[in-house]
Scaffold this active site. Sequence first.
Site, PDB file in Angstrom:
ATOM      1  N   GLY A  46       0.834  -1.196   0.000  1.00 45.14           N
ATOM      2  CA  GLY A  46       0.000   0.000   0.000  1.00 45.14           C
ATOM      3  C   GLY A  46       0.867   1.243   0.000  1.00 45.14           C
ATOM      4  N   GLN A  51       3.028   9.964   1.848  1.00 41.44           N
ATOM      5  CA  GLN A  51       4.338   9.356   1.622  1.00 41.44           C
ATOM      6  C   GLN A  51       5.000   9.817   0.329  1.00 41.44           C
ATOM      7  OE1 GLN A  51       2.661   5.223   2.388  1.00 41.44           O
ATOM      8  NE2 GLN A  51       4.720   5.016   3.232  1.00 41.44           N
ATOM      9  N   CYS A 100       7.047  -0.509   6.616  1.00 46.80           N
ATOM     10  CA  CYS A 100       6.534   0.704   5.990  1.00 46.80           C
ATOM     11  C   CYS A 100       7.589   1.222   5.007  1.00 46.80           C
ATOM     12  CB  CYS A 100       6.259   1.747   7.065  1.00 46.80           C
ATOM     13  SG  CYS A 100       5.637   3.299   6.414  1.00 46.80           S
ATOM     14  N   LEU A 101       7.141   1.604   3.821  1.00 46.66           N
ATOM     15  CA  LEU A 101       8.088   2.094   2.811  1.00 46.66           C
ATOM     16  C   LEU A 101       8.801   3.362   3.287  1.00 46.66           C
ATOM     17  CD1 LEU A 101       6.003   1.553  -0.460  1.00 46.66           C
ATOM     18  CD2 LEU A 101       7.914   0.169   0.376  1.00 46.66           C
ATOM     19  N   HIS A 142      -3.243   0.587   8.305  1.00 49.85           N
ATOM     20  CA  HIS A 142      -1.894   1.174   8.238  1.00 49.85           C
ATOM     21  C   HIS A 142      -1.902   2.432   7.359  1.00 49.85           C
ATOM     22  CE1 HIS A 142       2.662   0.708   7.870  1.00 49.85           C
ATOM     23  NE2 HIS A 142       2.376   1.558   6.896  1.00 49.85           N
ATOM     24  N   GLU A 143      -2.554   2.320   6.195  1.00 50.64           N
ATOM     25  CA  GLU A 143      -2.561   3.458   5.255  1.00 50.64           C
ATOM     26  C   GLU A 143      -3.431   4.604   5.757  1.00 50.64           C
ATOM     27  OE1 GLU A 143      -0.301   3.362   3.142  1.00 50.64           O
ATOM     28  OE2 GLU A 143       0.080   1.208   3.216  1.00 50.64           O
ATOM     29  N   HIS A 146      -1.560   6.733   8.028  1.00 49.57           N
ATOM     30  CA  HIS A 146      -0.687   7.698   7.335  1.00 49.57           C
ATOM     31  C   HIS A 146      -1.432   8.998   7.034  1.00 49.57           C
ATOM     32  CE1 HIS A 146       3.159   5.809   6.559  1.00 49.57           C
ATOM     33  NE2 HIS A 146       2.610   4.715   6.068  1.00 49.57           N
TER      34      HIS A 146
HETATM   35 NI    NI Z   1       3.550   2.861   5.742  1.00 47.17          NI
END
Ligand code: NI
Length: 191
Positions: A46, A51, A100-101, A142-143, A146
């Site tokens: 995701g 981000q 997480c990216l 999770h997203e 963000h």
């Molecule tokens: Ni993340």
Amino acid sequence: MSLLKIIKYGHPILREKALEIKSLGSREQDLIDSMIETMYANHGLGLAANQVGVLQRIFVLDVDQDREAEDEVATRAPRVFINPEITWESAEDEPFKEGCLSIPGVENEVFRPSQVKVSARDENFEPFEVEADELLARVIQHELDHLNGVLYVDRLSLLKRKLLGGKLNKIKSATMEELPSLPDSYPILIG
Ligand code: NI
């Protein structure tokens, strides 16, 4: 459509609350396409708009892709969530290892509700609802975090966060070094 740079831990935009979208224009459509491309290029499940430096309430995900398949591209099934809201969550939490990216090289078990109901709009700005469990429920939560300026490491126990401290500080220092050059790379940072 282009690959976007993923903003890393320590950048203040990851702590901002993204804004609701009133309508979808070509700029948002381009952003969505680029976010999907960027998610796959970075092997993410995701990706949220914060981000990539945009404070709009959009995230994309794909929990169905079979990365082991011979033609993995054919198995891709990206989904778009605009202005998402969790309308119900199950009482019981369960642990799951998250990465997480924006926090590369770090993974940790996070407790979250195992099932959620979500209402959102899709890539055509049509409203939809989904009842999610397992991996889909996990990635949605999770997203959505963000978009509210929350990172999964915030949900860890104090002890676990302390143990991660050194790694997080390293990522943060690298991010702070890059910071002065960021505005040039993000023409759509504000908006
Ligand atoms: Ni993340």
